[in-house]
Design a protein around this motif. Structure first.
Motif, PDB file in Angstrom:
ATOM      1  N   ARG A  66       5.827   1.014   2.588  1.00 32.81           N
ATOM      2  CA  ARG A  66       7.426   1.278   2.259  1.00 32.81           C
ATOM      3  C   ARG A  66       8.194   1.358   3.618  1.00 32.81           C
ATOM      4  N   GLN A  95      13.103  -6.522   1.990  1.00 30.26           N
ATOM      5  CA  GLN A  95      12.834  -5.080   2.610  1.00 30.26           C
ATOM      6  C   GLN A  95      12.886  -5.306   4.434  1.00 30.26           C
ATOM      7  N   ILE A 117       1.579   5.425  -4.690  1.00 35.31           N
ATOM      8  CA  ILE A 117       2.899   5.014  -4.572  1.00 35.31           C
ATOM      9  C   ILE A 117       3.437   4.239  -5.983  1.00 35.31           C
TER      10      ILE A 117
END
Length: 260
Positions: free
Chosen positions: A155, A174, A239
């Motif tokens: 992340r 991302q 996650i």
């Protein structure tokens, strides 16, 4: 008789592209067997010549972008694909003037190479962009697989990826997390033993013999990462986006990320 024993990899973290080399530094890279290569990093943090200035009329510019195959730390700049293709074009004749450049860094995939293109490659004003794709790019284009390999938090990675989201095609870009070092997975890879590291610094002969043994008898040097990978897979299950990461992963048969 060897130019150096230890490799020196002057990488640096740049929040706009991820990892690159320190401009002006001297990279020294060897496998201790059959190559010892020194290269001066250019002003853009790449192992290539100085980026040329404005493009002359009629010139065709070709940009090669990729991972270690374009980086090519094992060979001198004169033997890299971008230089060789210029020589081939001149020898063939009848072609417009060709200028080529290479933008490459180990461990990158096409997702993270987009940032390299935007900051470095685009100013070269290429007419042709060649994306050099190799098998381990399946790993290097995946936020979770790259994180399992390197011990990052998927992340908060130090490279760009595309991950499931509400963007076009069901993915979003991302961005790099400048504070990626503050996060991470547990169970880092087991480092080389202290005796091995000490001998490698002191003995040309030891480095040479060890290098040959690694090539000829790889079973003598088992993959130490399986235990760390197993712990990282277990951690990633917590996650939501990566809860199914472990499904179908046979760590006994495929301890490495790329093979799996």
């Amino acid at each position: 008789t060897l130019p150096f024993v230890a490799s020196y990899w002057p990488s640096r973290f740049d929040p706009s592209i991820g990892f690159g080399f320190e401009p002006g530094a001297e990279l020294r890279w060897t496998n201790g067997v059959d190559f010892w290569q020194s290269t001066i990093v250019n002003a853009d943090g790449m192992l290539d010549r100085k980026m040329p200035g404005p493009k002359a009329a009629g010139t065709c510019r070709i940009l090669f972008i990729g991972d270690s195959f374009v980086e090519a730390a094992q060979v001198p700049i004169t033997d890299k694909v971008q230089v060789v293709i210029e020589k081939l074009a001149r020898a063939r004749g009848g072609l417009p003037p060709i200028e080529a450049a290479g933008v490459g860094f180990s461990g990158t995939g096409q997702a993270s190479q987009l940032a390299l293109y935007e900051k470095i490659g685009r100013k070269f004003a290429p007419d042709i962009v060649v994306l050099v794709v190799v098998s381990n790019d399946f790993t290097d284009n995946s936020a979770i697989l790259s994180s399992l390999l390197n011990g990052w938090d998927p992340r908060r990675p130090p490279r760009e990826f595309f991950v499931p989201g509400d963007g076009p095609g069901g993915f979003v870009r991302q961005k790099i997390d400048p504070a990626w070092r503050e996060a991470g997975m547990p169970a880092g890879l087991v480092p080389e033993g202290s005796i091995d590291a000490a001998l490698a610094r002191l003995s040309y002969l030891y480095v040479f013999v060890r290098g040959h043994l690694r090539v000829q008898f790889p079973s003598l040097f088992p993959n130490r990462s399986a235990e760390a990978i197993a712990a990282r897979v277990e951690w990633a299950r917590g996650i939501d986006l990566y809860a199914r990461t472990e499904q179908g992963w046979n760590l006994a048969e495929y301890p490495g990320v790329d093979a799996m």
